[in-house]
Design a protein around this motif. Structure first.
Motif, PDB file in Angstrom:
ATOM      1  N   ASP A  26       1.009  -1.259   0.014  1.00 42.11           N
ATOM      2  CA  ASP A  26      -0.098   0.130  -0.057  1.00 42.11           C
ATOM      3  C   ASP A  26       0.824   1.439  -0.038  1.00 42.11           C
ATOM      4  O   ASP A  26       0.396   2.259  -0.690  1.00 42.11           O
ATOM      5  N   ARG A  27       1.999   1.081   0.828  1.00 39.68           N
ATOM      6  CA  ARG A  27       2.758   2.399   0.827  1.00 39.68           C
ATOM      7  C   ARG A  27       3.466   2.537  -0.450  1.00 39.68           C
ATOM      8  O   ARG A  27       3.541   3.833  -1.150  1.00 39.68           O
ATOM      9  N   MET A  28       3.941   1.406  -1.215  1.00 39.27           N
ATOM     10  CA  MET A  28       4.646   1.489  -2.522  1.00 39.27           C
ATOM     11  C   MET A  28       3.680   2.014  -3.524  1.00 39.27           C
ATOM     12  O   MET A  28       4.088   3.058  -4.317  1.00 39.27           O
ATOM     13  N   LEU A  29       2.238   1.805  -3.481  1.00 37.12           N
ATOM     14  CA  LEU A  29       1.218   2.301  -4.326  1.00 37.12           C
ATOM     15  C   LEU A  29       0.787   3.795  -4.184  1.00 37.12           C
ATOM     16  O   LEU A  29       0.627   4.532  -5.078  1.00 37.12           O
ATOM     17  N   GLU A  30       1.180   4.116  -2.943  1.00 28.89           N
ATOM     18  CA  GLU A  30       0.848   5.740  -2.538  1.00 28.89           C
ATOM     19  C   GLU A  30       2.309   6.384  -3.370  1.00 28.89           C
ATOM     20  O   GLU A  30       1.922   7.452  -3.769  1.00 28.89           O
ATOM     21  N   ILE A  31       3.372   5.975  -3.207  1.00 22.96           N
ATOM     22  CA  ILE A  31       4.357   6.522  -3.790  1.00 22.96           C
ATOM     23  C   ILE A  31       4.298   6.488  -5.158  1.00 22.96           C
ATOM     24  O   ILE A  31       4.504   7.619  -6.179  1.00 22.96           O
ATOM     25  N   VAL A  32       3.804   5.526  -6.138  1.00 28.40           N
ATOM     26  CA  VAL A  32       3.853   5.288  -7.351  1.00 28.40           C
ATOM     27  C   VAL A  32       2.774   6.317  -7.906  1.00 28.40           C
ATOM     28  O   VAL A  32       2.945   6.796  -8.964  1.00 28.40           O
ATOM     29  N   ALA A  33       1.638   6.413  -7.194  1.00 25.12           N
ATOM     30  CA  ALA A  33       0.720   7.194  -7.666  1.00 25.12           C
ATOM     31  C   ALA A  33       1.088   8.676  -7.653  1.00 25.12           C
ATOM     32  O   ALA A  33       0.495   9.542  -8.495  1.00 25.12           O
ATOM     33  N   ARG A  34       2.003   9.065  -7.005  1.00 29.44           N
ATOM     34  CA  ARG A  34       2.349  10.579  -6.838  1.00 29.44           C
ATOM     35  C   ARG A  34       3.387  10.804  -8.052  1.00 29.44           C
ATOM     36  O   ARG A  34       3.495  11.752  -8.491  1.00 29.44           O
ATOM     37  N   GLU A  35       4.030   9.572  -8.434  1.00 33.23           N
ATOM     38  CA  GLU A  35       5.135   9.823  -9.345  1.00 33.23           C
ATOM     39  C   GLU A  35       4.997   9.414 -10.775  1.00 33.23           C
ATOM     40  O   GLU A  35       5.570   9.823 -11.669  1.00 33.23           O
ATOM     41  N   GLN A  36       4.058   8.558 -10.953  1.00 33.85           N
ATOM     42  CA  GLN A  36       3.641   8.126 -12.344  1.00 33.85           C
ATOM     43  C   GLN A  36       2.296   8.169 -12.626  1.00 33.85           C
ATOM     44  O   GLN A  36       1.330   8.367 -11.924  1.00 33.85           O
ATOM     45  N   PRO A  37       2.065   8.496 -14.008  1.00 36.27           N
ATOM     46  CA  PRO A  37       0.357   8.646 -14.159  1.00 36.27           C
ATOM     47  C   PRO A  37      -0.514   7.115 -14.206  1.00 36.27           C
ATOM     48  O   PRO A  37       0.551   6.385 -14.314  1.00 36.27           O
ATOM     49  N   VAL A  38      -1.513   7.121 -13.881  1.00 35.78           N
ATOM     50  CA  VAL A  38      -2.414   6.176 -13.999  1.00 35.78           C
ATOM     51  C   VAL A  38      -2.474   5.602 -15.112  1.00 35.78           C
ATOM     52  O   VAL A  38      -2.716   6.344 -16.384  1.00 35.78           O
ATOM     53  N   ARG A  39      -2.400   4.162 -15.362  1.00 29.82           N
ATOM     54  CA  ARG A  39      -2.430   3.537 -16.480  1.00 29.82           C
ATOM     55  C   ARG A  39      -3.470   2.594 -16.644  1.00 29.82           C
ATOM     56  O   ARG A  39      -3.378   1.066 -16.177  1.00 29.82           O
ATOM     57  N   PRO A  40      -4.598   2.923 -16.858  1.00 28.75           N
ATOM     58  CA  PRO A  40      -6.035   2.063 -16.797  1.00 28.75           C
ATOM     59  C   PRO A  40      -5.777   0.960 -17.673  1.00 28.75           C
ATOM     60  O   PRO A  40      -5.461   0.957 -19.031  1.00 28.75           O
ATOM     61  N   ALA A  41      -6.033  -0.314 -17.113  1.00 28.86           N
ATOM     62  CA  ALA A  41      -5.946  -1.707 -17.878  1.00 28.86           C
ATOM     63  C   ALA A  41      -7.079  -2.636 -17.685  1.00 28.86           C
ATOM     64  O   ALA A  41      -7.827  -2.194 -16.411  1.00 28.86           O
ATOM     65  N   ALA A  42      -7.420  -3.532 -18.402  1.00 30.88           N
ATOM     66  CA  ALA A  42      -8.343  -4.631 -18.316  1.00 30.88           C
ATOM     67  C   ALA A  42      -7.973  -5.801 -18.484  1.00 30.88           C
ATOM     68  O   ALA A  42      -7.192  -5.985 -19.473  1.00 30.88           O
ATOM     69  N   VAL A  43      -8.354  -6.934 -17.642  1.00 35.00           N
ATOM     70  CA  VAL A  43      -8.066  -8.157 -18.080  1.00 35.00           C
ATOM     71  C   VAL A  43      -9.319  -9.167 -17.877  1.00 35.00           C
ATOM     72  O   VAL A  43     -10.149  -8.761 -17.297  1.00 35.00           O
ATOM     73  N   LEU A  44      -9.156 -10.079 -18.769  1.00 35.59           N
ATOM     74  CA  LEU A  44      -9.956 -11.220 -18.530  1.00 35.59           C
ATOM     75  C   LEU A  44      -9.557 -12.582 -17.590  1.00 35.59           C
ATOM     76  O   LEU A  44      -8.580 -12.967 -17.757  1.00 35.59           O
ATOM     77  N   ILE A  45     -10.456 -12.793 -16.828  1.00 36.21           N
ATOM     78  CA  ILE A  45     -10.186 -13.905 -15.954  1.00 36.21           C
ATOM     79  C   ILE A  45     -11.177 -15.051 -16.589  1.00 36.21           C
ATOM     80  O   ILE A  45     -12.190 -15.079 -16.421  1.00 36.21           O
ATOM     81  N   PRO A  46     -10.610 -16.017 -17.651  1.00 34.98           N
ATOM     82  CA  PRO A  46     -11.362 -16.747 -18.249  1.00 34.98           C
ATOM     83  C   PRO A  46     -11.567 -18.334 -17.665  1.00 34.98           C
ATOM     84  O   PRO A  46     -10.626 -18.944 -17.635  1.00 34.98           O
ATOM     85  N   VAL A  47     -12.595 -18.398 -16.914  1.00 34.94           N
ATOM     86  CA  VAL A  47     -12.858 -19.669 -16.310  1.00 34.94           C
ATOM     87  C   VAL A  47     -13.678 -20.693 -17.387  1.00 34.94           C
ATOM     88  O   VAL A  47     -14.720 -20.314 -17.554  1.00 34.94           O
ATOM     89  N   VAL A  48     -12.880 -21.710 -17.842  1.00 36.84           N
ATOM     90  CA  VAL A  48     -13.515 -22.653 -18.704  1.00 36.84           C
ATOM     91  C   VAL A  48     -14.332 -23.626 -17.889  1.00 36.84           C
ATOM     92  O   VAL A  48     -13.847 -24.168 -17.044  1.00 36.84           O
ATOM     93  N   GLU A  49     -15.593 -23.809 -18.162  1.00 35.85           N
ATOM     94  CA  GLU A  49     -16.583 -24.553 -17.786  1.00 35.85           C
ATOM     95  C   GLU A  49     -16.384 -26.230 -18.188  1.00 35.85           C
ATOM     96  O   GLU A  49     -17.311 -26.514 -18.926  1.00 35.85           O
ATOM     97  N   HIS A  50     -15.301 -26.591 -17.931  1.00 35.73           N
ATOM     98  CA  HIS A  50     -14.982 -28.023 -18.168  1.00 35.73           C
ATOM     99  C   HIS A  50     -15.702 -28.716 -16.755  1.00 35.73           C
ATOM    100  O   HIS A  50     -16.198 -28.300 -15.747  1.00 35.73           O
ATOM    101  N   PRO A  51     -15.875 -30.285 -16.840  1.00 36.69           N
ATOM    102  CA  PRO A  51     -16.525 -30.775 -15.813  1.00 36.69           C
ATOM    103  C   PRO A  51     -15.768 -30.408 -14.493  1.00 36.69           C
ATOM    104  O   PRO A  51     -16.149 -30.078 -13.427  1.00 36.69           O
ATOM    105  N   GLU A  52     -14.244 -30.173 -14.598  1.00 36.34           N
ATOM    106  CA  GLU A  52     -13.568 -29.663 -13.480  1.00 36.34           C
ATOM    107  C   GLU A  52     -12.805 -28.396 -14.265  1.00 36.34           C
ATOM    108  O   GLU A  52     -12.029 -28.291 -15.108  1.00 36.34           O
ATOM    109  N   PRO A  53     -13.471 -27.235 -13.800  1.00 37.72           N
ATOM    110  CA  PRO A  53     -13.130 -25.966 -14.505  1.00 37.72           C
ATOM    111  C   PRO A  53     -11.676 -25.521 -14.422  1.00 37.72           C
ATOM    112  O   PRO A  53     -10.969 -26.002 -13.396  1.00 37.72           O
ATOM    113  N   THR A  54     -11.139 -24.684 -15.326  1.00 37.34           N
ATOM    114  CA  THR A  54      -9.816 -24.477 -15.544  1.00 37.34           C
ATOM    115  C   THR A  54      -9.944 -22.789 -15.685  1.00 37.34           C
ATOM    116  O   THR A  54     -10.810 -22.321 -15.994  1.00 37.34           O
TER     117      THR A  54
END
Length: 223
Positions: free
Chosen positions: A49-77
């Protein structure tokens, strides 16, 4: 990084139960911290949390998005990628399909779906988006909004070698088992911070990917 008092055996949660819980607990509300540098997403670790506070003051925010693809097998992956070795950011690391949010993207969800198609050829017809997980911040200034999604089997991937070297699946039960959640530490400007790692066979899953998987465990798997 609060270790929960109660640990539930992930093998006891069926695929249907996992997706039902995800639908009940997740929404598509975009958190303001995705773009606002004054809002610091909490990690649960004081050093991070302390690191993120420092980074937020020194670098521009870089918005990103990821997909968590949970594959619906009988035993999901969970479908993961290995980033190309020549990339400027996180070269060779294990990741989710995703990337920065472009101005042309209608939403973080749209960005995640676009990136999944561009990187590995995962087509939208196989993807059933469920909701956003918690916002996750990194030491490089990224604000990552993950979308949890149910993925129907039967897809055929098309790997974009310019961005991704490989795509592979890991059993959800392995990733959601807290016994496989290793805790490591690293120093940032004299501050000790902790992070998760989840080694699987020859794959070393760590950093933001492991951290997001840990959040998935805490939000969906725990009662």
């Amino acid at each position: 990084m609060n270790e929960p008092m109660l640990r539930k055996d992930p093998a006891a949660i069926s695929s249907a139960d996992f997706f039902d819980r995800a639908r009940a607990r997740l929404r598509f509300d975009v958190p303001p911290g995705l773009n606002d540098p004054t809002i610091i997403p909490k990690s649960g670790d004081q050093g991070t949390d302390r690191m993120l506070e420092i980074v937020a003051r020194e670098q521009p925010v870089r918005p990103a998005a990821v997909l968590i693809p949970v594959v619906e097998h009988p035993e999901p992956t969970v479908l993961l990628t290995q980033r190309s070795a020549h990339l400027n950011d996180h070269a060779g690391q294990i990741s989710f399909p995703g990337g920065k949010i472009d101005a042309t993207d209608a939403s973080p969800l749209d960005a995640a779906l676009r990136e999944a198609d561009e990187e590995i050829g995962l087509q939208r017809q196989f993807i059933d988006p469920i909701g956003y997980l918690d916002l996750y911040a990194t030491g490089f200034g990224f604000r990552i909004l993950p979308t949890v999604a149910r993925v129907k089997p039967g897809f055929r991937l098309r790997i974009n070698q310019a961005e991704v070297d490989d795509a592979f699946e890991v059993p959800l039960a392995f990733l959601m088992n807290p016994a496989n959640h290793q805790i490591h530490s690293k120093e940032f400007r004299g501050i000790e911070r902790f992070y998760y790692a989840m080694p699987f066979a020859e794959r070393y899953i760590w950093g933001a990917t492991a951290g997001i998987l840990r959040v998935l465990y805490e939000r969906i798997v725990l009662p």
